[in-house]
Write a protein that holds these residues in place. Structure first.
Motif, mmCIF file in Angstrom:
data_model
loop_
_atom_site.group_PDB
_atom_site.id
_atom_site.type_symbol
_atom_site.label_atom_id
_atom_site.label_comp_id
_atom_site.label_asym_id
_atom_site.label_seq_id
_atom_site.Cartn_x
_atom_site.Cartn_y
_atom_site.Cartn_z
ATOM 1 N N TYR A 27 0.841 -1.191 0.000
ATOM 2 C CA TYR A 27 0.000 0.000 0.000
ATOM 3 C C TYR A 27 0.882 1.249 0.000
ATOM 4 N N LYS B 186 -0.153 4.362 -0.343
ATOM 5 C CA LYS B 186 -0.809 5.484 0.319
ATOM 6 C C LYS B 186 -0.444 5.555 1.800
ATOM 7 N N LYS B 187 -0.499 4.441 2.510
ATOM 8 C CA LYS B 187 -0.187 4.439 3.937
ATOM 9 C C LYS B 187 1.236 4.908 4.191
ATOM 10 N N SER B 188 2.166 4.419 3.377
ATOM 11 C CA SER B 188 3.567 4.831 3.544
ATOM 12 C C SER B 188 3.739 6.306 3.243
ATOM 13 N N PHE C 14 -5.689 11.659 3.543
ATOM 14 C CA PHE C 14 -6.431 10.430 3.823
ATOM 15 C C PHE C 14 -7.518 10.167 2.776
ATOM 16 N N ASP D 251 -5.651 4.737 -3.458
ATOM 17 C CA ASP D 251 -4.437 3.923 -3.470
ATOM 18 C C ASP D 251 -4.505 3.037 -4.703
#
Length: 413
Positions: free
Chosen positions: A77, A79-81, A197, A201
Motif C-alpha cells: 500500500y 498510500k499508507k507509507s 487520507f 491507493d
C-alpha cells in the motif's frame, strides 16, 4: 422539472482531492519557504553561506530517492507509507518555528539545520510516493492541461499568501511576525495532512526487475532520458548559483523591504500562473523536451537583466527579472515534472523519477552552496559586483549554454 444530480466519477473526485490538498500545502510551503525562509534564517543569525546551504540541502536529499524507489517496489500500500512519511516531514518542518522559544540563541542555527534536514529526508520519500501515486491518478491525455490548471490555481493562492506574509512581517518585525506566520502554517499543515487520507491507493505496476543494480541501470541505459537529465542537471547547477539567492541579494545587499520583496515574488507568481496555463496547452501539441528548451532563454535573461541596475532604477529591473523568471521557471518546473512521469515506462517510473531527482538534486544542492559562498567572498568587492555583476555573468553563461548544448540535447531528443 426535476433534474437528476450529476454523477461525479471517482476519477474526477480524486483529481479534485489532489487539487484541494494542494491548497493548504501551498499556504504552509509559502510561509515556511522561499523569501520567508531566507528572512527567518537571517532572523536566527544565519550568514550567506548558511542560507545557501539551507536552500541547497533539500535537493541533495533527492539522492535518497534511488533507494526509496527500490524499496517501494515491496510495498503493498503506497498510500499508507506516503501518509506516514508526509506526517514526519510536516511535523519536523513546522517545529522549526519554536526554536527561538525553546533553545538558547547560540543553538538556533544548528538546531534549525538538524530539524530541517530531518524534515526533508522524510520529504524525499513522501515525494516519490506522491509522484508515483499522482502519475497513476491523472490520465496521460489530460496530464499537461490538468497540472497547468492545478498549478495556476495554487500559484494564485501562493501570490496572495506571499503578499499577506510580507505585510505581516513589515507590521510585526522580528520574532512576533514569524510567530504569526508559523501559527498560520501549523493550521495549514493540519488541513493538508487530513486531506491526504482522501487520496486513492491505485494499483501499483511494479518493475520487472527485483534486484537493485539492474533496476538502477534501467534509466541509465535509456539514452534520450539520461542525456536530457544530465543536461538539465547541469542547467540547474547554473540556475541555482543565483536564482535561489535572489531573496538574499534583495534583503541583505540591496536592502529591499519585505513588502517590496513580496511584491516581486507576487509578480513572478502571477506570470507563472499565466505560464502554467499556456505551457499546459502547448504541451498538448509539443513534446516535453521541446518546450523545456523554450524555457531556458527566459531563465537566462532573468539573471542577465540584473545588469540593468547599472543604468535603471532598481525596482523596475527587479520586476522585469521576476517576470522573466516566472515565465521561464514556471514552465520549466511543470514540464520537467511531466517529463518525469510522462516520458518514462510505467513499471520503471519510480526509479526513473528517482534518477532524475538524484542527478538534478545533486546539481541543485551544489549551486546554492557555491553561490552562497561566492556572495560571502564578494563582501569586500565593489558594490556593483555584489548587486548585479555575479548574476549577469551567470546569465550570459546560461544563455550560451541554452543555444548550444541545450539545442543539441533537447531539440534532438
Amino acid at each position: 422539472m426535476h433534474r437528476p444530480h450529476r454523477v461525479v466519477s471517482s476519477q474526477r473526485k480524486h483529481l479534485l482531492t489532489a487539487t484541494w490538498e494542494g491548497v493548504p500545502a501551498v499556504i504552509y510551503q509559502t510561509l515556511l519557504g522561499g523569501p520567508f525562509l531566507t528572512g527567518y534564517l537571517l532572523y536566527l543569525g544565519a550568514e550567506s553561506r548558511e542560507v545557501g546551504f539551507v536552500l541547497a540541502v533539500t535537493t541533495f536529499f533527492n539522492v535518497i530517492q534511488i533507494l526509496a524507489a527500490y524499496l517501494i517496489q515491496r510495498l503493498q500500500y503506497r498510500k499508507k507509507s506516503m501518509i506516514v512519511f508526509t506526517i514526519l516531514n510536516r511535523l519536523m518542518w513546522g517545529a522549526t518555528g519554536v526554536i527561538p522559544f525553546v533553545f538558547e540563541e547560540k543553538w538556533w542555527i544548528p538546531t534549525f539545520l538538524v530539524m530541517y534536514m530531518g524534515a526533508f529526508i522524510t520529504g524525499t520519500v513522501s515525494g516519490i510516493l506522491w509522484t508515483s501515486i499522482i502519475s497513476d491518478m491523472v490520465p496521460a491525455k489530460i496530464r499537461g492541461r490538468y497540472f497547468g490548471i492545478r498549478n495556476t490555481i495554487l500559484n494564485a493562492l501562493g501570490a496572495l499568501v506571499l503578499f499577506v506574509g510580507g505585510v505581516i512581517l513589515d507590521r510585526y518585525p522580528g520574532g512576533m511576525g514569524f510567530l504569526i506566520l508559523f501559527i498560520i502554517a501549523w493550521i495549514a499543515i493540519a488541513a493538508n495532512l487530513t486531506l491526504f487520507f482522501f487520496y486513492p491507493d491505485p494499483p501499483f505496476e511494479r518493475s520487472k526487475e527485483r534486484r537493485f543494480w539492474p533496476m538502477v541501470r534501467k534509466p541509465l541505459s535509456d539514452q534520450p532520458f539520461i542525456k536530457s537529465t544530465l543536461f538539465l542537471g547541469a542547467w540547474l547547477f547554473l540556475q541555482t548559483l543565483v536564482v535561489p539567492l535572489y531573496s538574499y541579494a534583495m534583503l541583505d545587499v540591496l536592502h529591499i523591504s519585505y513588502s517590496v520583496m513580496s511584491i516581486m515574488t507576487v509578480v513572478q507568481t502571477a506570470i507563472m500562473m499565466v505560464g502554467f496555463y499556456v505551457w499546459g496547452n502547448l504541451n498538448a501539441r509539443f513534446s516535453n523536451r521541446t518546450l523545456l528548451y523554450w524555457t531556458l532563454p527566459l531563465i537566462a535573461m532573468s539573471c542577465m537583466s540584473w545588469g540593468l541596475i547599472s543604468i535603471l532604477p532598481i525596482i523596475p529591473v527587479l520586476v522585469l527579472s521576476h517576470i522573466l523568471l516566472g515565465a521561464g521557471v514556471g514552465g520549466f518546473n511543470q514540464l520537467a515534472f511531466n517529463f518525469m512521469i510522462g516520458d518514462t515506462p510505467k513499471g520503471e517510473r519510480p526509479m526513473f523519477i528517482a534518477m532524475y531527482s538524484a542527478i538534478t538534486g545533486l546539481a541543485s544542492f551544489l549551486g546554492p552552496l557555491i553561490g552562497g559562498q561566492v556572495f560571502k567572498w564578494m563582501e569586500d568587492t565593489p558594490s556593483w559586483i555584489q548587486q548585479y555583476g555575479f548574476q549577469t555573468i551567470v546569465g550570459v553563461i546560461m544563455l550560451l549554454t541554452a543555444f548550444t548544448l541545450g539545442r543539441k540535447v533537447l531539440q534532438a531528443a
